[in-house]
Scaffold this motif. Structure first.
Motif: not given
Length: 319
Positions: A126-155
């Motif tokens: 989904x390169x054109x769709x910001x997407x991520x996987x949310x875990x317990x306690x709102x941990x961000x477990x996985x994300x794609x590059x567009x979601x990182x571009x939208x919010x912050x550089x998680x890596x």
């Protein structure tokens, strides 16, 4: 004063909901004299729920371990709880009855969360769709590059900081992404409280809440409000230095085989200025894909390595 522990959580929630209802709104007589508590008294709530005042007192204190579904339903109806609040109450009652099983429950809450390969590939697709996987306690477990571009550089963040609540309240970059930050903060706290009831002995969640309470002046009052909400769908007005202000809608899909993981996607209305803004960010994400590995390391010059041939979803185990 709010208490700690499963029984305290139950009492705090019920008192907050009693305070919302005036006796006259519930069809109860109001006599003269000053009332010591806002909203309904315990005995008034007991009358509405069809139980004795003594039983309701024990129920609110978490001492009615064998409360039936019908009793919980009657209390929920008397308090005019919605479906999410009723589910939350049911969990709190169950947690209070299991208050002595902390070691086993705590171990389950601390179990490491892993994102399966198929879900990571879905993010990559989904390169054109910001997407991520949310875990317990709102941990961000996985994300794609567009979601990182939208919010912050998680890596580039330490794993323990890849947490939605921490970022929204304590990270200036993430906070600045939300034009109506107060709405986002309120929604997030309500979801965090609802989610926490599923794992009441999660030490990491307790540490997160303690840090947010200490460091964020806004978090404490929101947490004490006892609001609860599920993660379903909605929209937020966002801003970005490259794309300006725009609105995105989100959809949340809980995994059928793992209710502790939720796939969240953001979309824009076709042909809208928001879709154009999202295309700008997608172009930026494509150029920067693969710039930072999971540890956040860069080369000695500080520049990012060349982009990978195919944008890869990021995934890391929570610290």
């Amino acid at each position: 004063m709010q208490q700690t522990g499963p029984k305290g959580e139950l009492g705090d929630f019920l008192r907050s909901r009693r305070a919302r209802i005036r006796p006259e709104d519930a069809g109860l007589p109001v006599f003269g004299g000053r009332r010591r508590v806002p909203g309904l008294r315990r005995e008034e709530l007991a009358q509405l729920a069809g139980v004795s005042a003594d039983y309701y007192t024990r129920f609110e204190q978490g001492r009615a371990e064998n409360a039936s579904e019908s009793v919980v339903g009657a209390v929920a109806a008397a308090l005019r709880l919605d479906a999410v609040e009723t589910a939350h109450l049911t969990r709190l009652v169950r947690n209070a009855g299991r208050a002595g099983s902390v070691p086993a429950a705590g171990a389950a809450a601390e179990a490491e969360q892993l994102v399966r390969p198929g879900l990571r590939r879905l993010l990559e697709s989904m390169p054109g769709t910001p997407a991520f996987v949310l875990g317990r306690r709102t941990d961000i477990l996985a994300w794609n590059p567009l979601f990182a571009a939208l919010v912050t550089d998680f890596a580039a963040l330490p794993p323990q900081r890849r947490n939605k609540a921490w970022l929204v309240f304590l990270d200036p970059v993430t906070r600045g992404r939300f034009v109506n930050w107060e709405t986002k903060a309120r929604d997030l706290v309500a979801f965090l409280r609802f989610d926490l009831a599923r794992h009441p002995h999660d030490a990491r969640a307790a540490a997160l809440i303690a840090e947010l309470t200490e460091r964020s002046p806004e978090f404490g009052p929101l947490w004490r409000a006892q609001e609860v909400a599920g993660k379903t769908h909605g929209g937020y007005h966002l801003r970005h230095p490259l794309a300006g202000e725009f609105t995105l809608d989100y959809e949340s899909l809980s995994l059928p085989d793992d209710p502790d993981q939720t796939l969240v996607t953001y979309t824009a209305e076709a042909g809208s200025p928001s879709e154009a803004a999202l295309r700008i960010l997608a172009s930026e994400a494509a150029r920067g894909a693969g710039a930072v590995d999971g540890s956040g390391a860069r080369d000695a010059s500080g520049a990012a390595p060349a982009p990978a041939p195919r944008p890869a979803a990021r995934t890391d185990r929570p610290a």
